[in-house]
Design a protein around this motif. Structure first.
Motif, PDB file in Angstrom:
ATOM      1  N   GLU A  58      11.379  -5.941   3.535  1.00 46.72           N
ATOM      2  CA  GLU A  58      11.106  -4.917   4.541  1.00 46.72           C
ATOM      3  C   GLU A  58      11.617  -5.320   5.922  1.00 46.72           C
ATOM      4  O   GLU A  58      11.928  -4.463   6.757  1.00 46.72           O
ATOM      5  CB  GLU A  58       9.605  -4.629   4.595  1.00 46.72           C
ATOM      6  CG  GLU A  58       9.090  -3.913   3.352  1.00 46.72           C
ATOM      7  CD  GLU A  58       7.580  -3.843   3.294  1.00 46.72           C
ATOM      8  OE1 GLU A  58       6.936  -3.883   4.373  1.00 46.72           O
ATOM      9  OE2 GLU A  58       7.026  -3.765   2.171  1.00 46.72           O
ATOM     10  N   ALA A  59      11.735  -6.634   6.153  1.00 46.71           N
ATOM     11  CA  ALA A  59      12.253  -7.106   7.430  1.00 46.71           C
ATOM     12  C   ALA A  59      13.780  -7.092   7.469  1.00 46.71           C
ATOM     13  O   ALA A  59      14.374  -6.948   8.543  1.00 46.71           O
ATOM     14  CB  ALA A  59      11.740  -8.520   7.713  1.00 46.71           C
ATOM     15  N   ALA A 151       9.124  -2.038  -7.519  1.00 44.86           N
ATOM     16  CA  ALA A 151       8.388  -0.885  -6.997  1.00 44.86           C
ATOM     17  C   ALA A 151       8.031  -1.086  -5.530  1.00 44.86           C
ATOM     18  O   ALA A 151       8.103  -0.148  -4.724  1.00 44.86           O
ATOM     19  CB  ALA A 151       7.127  -0.657  -7.831  1.00 44.86           C
ATOM     20  N   ALA A 152       7.662  -2.306  -5.160  1.00 43.22           N
ATOM     21  CA  ALA A 152       7.291  -2.581  -3.772  1.00 43.22           C
ATOM     22  C   ALA A 152       8.479  -2.442  -2.833  1.00 43.22           C
ATOM     23  O   ALA A 152       8.309  -2.080  -1.658  1.00 43.22           O
ATOM     24  CB  ALA A 152       6.707  -3.990  -3.659  1.00 43.22           C
ATOM     25  N   ARG A 153       9.681  -2.679  -3.317  1.00 43.11           N
ATOM     26  CA  ARG A 153      10.854  -2.646  -2.440  1.00 43.11           C
ATOM     27  C   ARG A 153      11.259  -1.227  -2.054  1.00 43.11           C
ATOM     28  O   ARG A 153      12.067  -1.050  -1.143  1.00 43.11           O
ATOM     29  CB  ARG A 153      12.036  -3.379  -3.092  1.00 43.11           C
ATOM     30  CG  ARG A 153      11.855  -4.894  -3.132  1.00 43.11           C
ATOM     31  CD  ARG A 153      13.132  -5.591  -3.536  1.00 43.11           C
ATOM     32  NE  ARG A 153      14.146  -5.492  -2.489  1.00 43.11           N
ATOM     33  CZ  ARG A 153      15.407  -5.879  -2.657  1.00 43.11           C
ATOM     34  NH1 ARG A 153      15.807  -6.357  -3.819  1.00 43.11           N
ATOM     35  NH2 ARG A 153      16.266  -5.772  -1.657  1.00 43.11           N
ATOM     36  N   TYR A 154      10.717  -0.223  -2.713  1.00 37.34           N
ATOM     37  CA  TYR A 154      10.978   1.152  -2.271  1.00 37.34           C
ATOM     38  C   TYR A 154      10.664   1.294  -0.779  1.00 37.34           C
ATOM     39  O   TYR A 154      11.379   1.966  -0.038  1.00 37.34           O
ATOM     40  CB  TYR A 154      10.117   2.148  -3.049  1.00 37.34           C
ATOM     41  CG  TYR A 154      10.735   2.674  -4.318  1.00 37.34           C
ATOM     42  CD1 TYR A 154      11.014   4.026  -4.452  1.00 37.34           C
ATOM     43  CD2 TYR A 154      11.019   1.849  -5.398  1.00 37.34           C
ATOM     44  CE1 TYR A 154      11.556   4.538  -5.624  1.00 37.34           C
ATOM     45  CE2 TYR A 154      11.565   2.341  -6.561  1.00 37.34           C
ATOM     46  CZ  TYR A 154      11.831   3.683  -6.673  1.00 37.34           C
ATOM     47  OH  TYR A 154      12.395   4.184  -7.830  1.00 37.34           O
ATOM     48  N   LYS A 159      11.725   2.482   4.930  1.00 37.57           N
ATOM     49  CA  LYS A 159      11.724   2.026   6.322  1.00 37.57           C
ATOM     50  C   LYS A 159      13.128   2.115   6.918  1.00 37.57           C
ATOM     51  O   LYS A 159      13.284   2.435   8.104  1.00 37.57           O
ATOM     52  CB  LYS A 159      11.199   0.589   6.407  1.00 37.57           C
ATOM     53  CG  LYS A 159       9.693   0.467   6.254  1.00 37.57           C
ATOM     54  CD  LYS A 159       9.230  -0.954   6.516  1.00 37.57           C
ATOM     55  CE  LYS A 159       7.709  -1.037   6.539  1.00 37.57           C
ATOM     56  NZ  LYS A 159       7.237  -2.408   6.869  1.00 37.57           N
ATOM     57  N   ARG A 160      14.146   1.827   6.107  1.00 39.81           N
ATOM     58  CA  ARG A 160      15.521   1.967   6.602  1.00 39.81           C
ATOM     59  C   ARG A 160      15.803   3.425   6.969  1.00 39.81           C
ATOM     60  O   ARG A 160      16.419   3.713   8.009  1.00 39.81           O
ATOM     61  CB  ARG A 160      16.504   1.475   5.549  1.00 39.81           C
ATOM     62  CG  ARG A 160      17.964   1.519   6.008  1.00 39.81           C
ATOM     63  CD  ARG A 160      18.917   1.025   4.929  1.00 39.81           C
ATOM     64  NE  ARG A 160      20.297   1.074   5.413  1.00 39.81           N
ATOM     65  CZ  ARG A 160      21.075   0.019   5.587  1.00 39.81           C
ATOM     66  NH1 ARG A 160      20.616  -1.206   5.331  1.00 39.81           N
ATOM     67  NH2 ARG A 160      22.314   0.164   6.029  1.00 39.81           N
TER      68      ARG A 160
END
Length: 453
Positions: A58-59, A151-154, A159-160
């Motif tokens: 996410e960062a 799934a968490a990386r969605y 965010k992008r």
């Protein structure tokens, strides 16, 4: 799309890192006096080290550069091809990897539906696989293998997309971050928490009255949850517009179906926030976000390579329309090479990333006008785009007569929609009918043999 866990999951399985703050959030969402009936259970399933990996994604993902442009392949592609051939049974059965991506035979949804296990890498952790069930509209229901970290990386790609419109998510502990809306007779619903955002709340709920003790509870519950972001599709957003909700989220995310500009403007006016139209697929996740200033869907995944192919599998000339075909992606449980999506667009370069223009689902369809000339389904979309329609279909029978079907929300614009189509099509026979209460439909169809472009 429905996410299901393998085995008989417990709360410890669903929320391995759950704290007391997370428990309070789950109770708040479940036990509010106006809460709906949550029919299912789901959870993030992230182990402590995976929470750290998701937080790192996410960062970094919102700022990651694209290393390829239309007409040139990314530098990471040869290694990805070699690794996929080594680890995935379907590709390994084909022998030595080809020297060029263009030498690979394309695959489609039917190939995955026939036996998706052949596309799962040998080293995938079967004990932790997730199953995303999708019905589709092409006659090929599919179960997409995934993993808690996938799934968490969605969220990283969402965010992008949000960052492109100046929005940085900030909800955390003690707040509801995201509410996912459905509007169906039967809907997979649940509550969860997002550990990378301080265990902020996440809920998937159904706006259909069947899931509520009192239909008036819907607006009261949404106001009480005060989510930072609401995600849904044009059907659920059309129902949301009918509710006397006073809360204003920071953004709406529209997924699953085409969002016409008229409905987007109505949502923006009502909720005074950006409405993002995401092009997303269960097989590969978020692909692009529509940006009117760019004239199309800006790609979101630097590790997903996109080709535009003709029916014969050859690339179309740069800037021409063809089938969106993808290789790569972040779903490590389903690495894909030259996967034909069934969606059509042209690909052009953009300042920060390639852009899909005139994106439409399924094969292009032509419609015969009264004078014998043809228009395609993009022209039909353009003719109707000023109206806030949600769910509609257009069919031309073998004699040339048109039927426009609108859902109950769109019936109030029936006269305007009919006038717009008559202006485009001329004096062809045209009737407007009610669209049956279906979750998904094939939007553009024709019985004229020459109609498939």
């Amino acid at each position: 799309m429905v996410a299901r866990m393998t085995g008989n999951a417990t709360d410890t399985d669903r929320y391995p890192t759950l704290t007391e703050a997370g428990r309070r959030m789950l109770a708040f969402m479940r036990e509010h006096p106006c809460a709906p009936q949550y029919r299912n259970h789901s959870g993030n399933r992230l182990l402590p080290h995976e929470v750290a990996l998701a937080r790192a994604a996410e960062a970094s993902v919102p700022y990651a550069p694209f290393l390829w442009r239309p007409g040139s392949e990314p530098p990471w592609l040869p290694a990805f091809i070699a690794e996929t051939f080594a680890r995935v049974p379907y590709y390994r059965a084909q022998g030595t990897p080809p020297g060029r991506l263009a030498d690979l035979v394309t695959i489609a949804r039917a190939d995955l539906a026939h036996d998706v296990t052949r596309f799962v890498p040998d080293d995938a952790d079967a004990a932790r696989l997730l199953n995303f069930r999708t019905t589709g509209t092409t006659g090929h229901p599919l179960q997409v293998p995934s993993h808690p970290l996938v799934a968490a990386r969605y969220l990283a790609y969402h965010k992008r997309a949000l960052r492109r419109f100046g929005i940085e998510l900030r909800h955390g502990a003690g707040q509801v971050g995201v509410i996912l809306l459905g509007f169906q007779q039967r809907c997979f619903t649940y509550v969860s928490v997002t550990p990378t955002m301080g265990e902020s709340g996440l809920a998937k709920l159904n706006l259909h009255p069947v899931d509520w003790r009192d239909p008036e509870h819907r607006a009261r519950y949404l106001d009480a949850m005060a989510p930072e972001v609401i995600s849904g599709d044009p059907l659920s957003f059309a129902e949301l517009l009918r509710l006397p909700m006073t809360w204003r989220p920071r953004a709406l995310l529209s997924v699953s179906m085409q969002l016409l500009p008229g409905l987007r403007r109505e949502l923006e006016t009502r909720f005074d926030c950006p409405v993002l139209d995401l092009y997303s697929m269960n097989e590969v996740g978020p692909v692009g976000v529509f940006d009117a200033q760019c004239g199309g869907h800006v790609l979101l995944q630097p590790e997903l390579y996109v080709e535009i192919l003709h029916r014969d599998g050859k690339p179309v000339p740069l800037g021409e329309r063809g089938e969106v075909t993808v290789s790569g992606g972040f779903n490590t449980c389903l690495p894909l090479l030259r996967y034909r999506t069934g969606d059509f667009a042209s690909l052009v370069d953009g300042d920060a990333a390639p852009i899909l223009r005139d994106l439409s689902g399924r094969a292009p369809v032509r419609y015969r006008r009264a004078d014998g000339s043809w228009v395609n389904n993009i022209d039909v979309t353009h003719a109707l785009q000023a109206l806030p329609l949600t769910h509609f279909t257009v069919h031309q029978d073998s004699a040339g007569a048109l039927t426009l079907r609108l859902d109950r929300h769109g019936q109030q614009w029936a006269a305007a929609a009919e006038a717009a189509l008559r202006a485009l099509m001329g004096s062809v026979p045209l009737r407007v009918d009610l669209l049956a209460d279906e979750d998904k439909v094939v939007q553009y169809t024709s019985a004229i043999p020459e109609a498939i472009a």
